[in-house]
Scaffold this active site. Sequence first.
Site, PDB file in Angstrom:
ATOM      1  CB  VAL A  88      -0.916   0.007   1.246  1.00  0.00           C
ATOM      2  CG1 VAL A  88      -1.778   1.263   1.284  1.00  0.00           C
ATOM      3  CG2 VAL A  88      -1.791  -1.241   1.276  1.00  0.00           C
ATOM      4  CB  CYS A  89       1.619   3.752  -2.478  1.00  0.00           C
ATOM      5  SG  CYS A  89       2.530   5.290  -2.670  1.00  0.00           S
ATOM      6  CG  LEU A  90      -2.182   5.872   2.993  1.00  0.00           C
ATOM      7  CD1 LEU A  90      -3.034   6.450   1.867  1.00  0.00           C
ATOM      8  CD2 LEU A  90      -3.034   4.948   3.846  1.00  0.00           C
TER       9      LEU A  90
END
Length: 195
Positions: free
Chosen positions: A109-111
């Site tokens: 996840v790219c957060l």
Amino acid sequence: MKKIWSMKQKVAQEEAANVGPKKKRVTAAQLRVQKDLAELSLGSTMKTHFADPDDILNFKLTIDPDEGMYKGGRFEFDFKINQNFPHDPPKVKCTQKIYHPNIDLEGNVCLNILREDWKPVLNLNAAVVGLQANRSITEANIGMQFLFLEPNASDPLNKEAAEDLKGNREGFKRNVRVSLGGGTVRGQSFDRVLK
């Protein structure tokens, strides 16, 4: 010397008489996670699941978006929290293969809030729900819940999905629908996540 030996034996016998499950030492990370979980404000579209109720550092979060392009899907994320929490952010991974610009095909996840914008003052609620009171954090305010409402094409992990979102929003929406049903997009098969 004999007196010391008999005292040691007596202590050992008393300890043996009080045999029972020894209490595990609670770590600082566990205390903080326990506090964060107590303060967690999950809406009706999110639920936490603990495979081992005694292990609060590892849990699953299920999100059932009720609006946006991902409406009707059910998405599960593994949360793994290390003993250095809250100094280190939780590690979050999507358990299904989904078509999303901010989630790669391996579930990473790219957060921002889970990477460079993480600060020890933030809590699990900030990561899960998003709207942290600190308004100075701009894109970091976008948490897991908003990942499905407003995918971010400017900071992608899945570059093909990001290109589709930037170049052809309607085509991107069609691809999302196909992928939610377990179809194939750009030669890649996706997990069926429709409820």
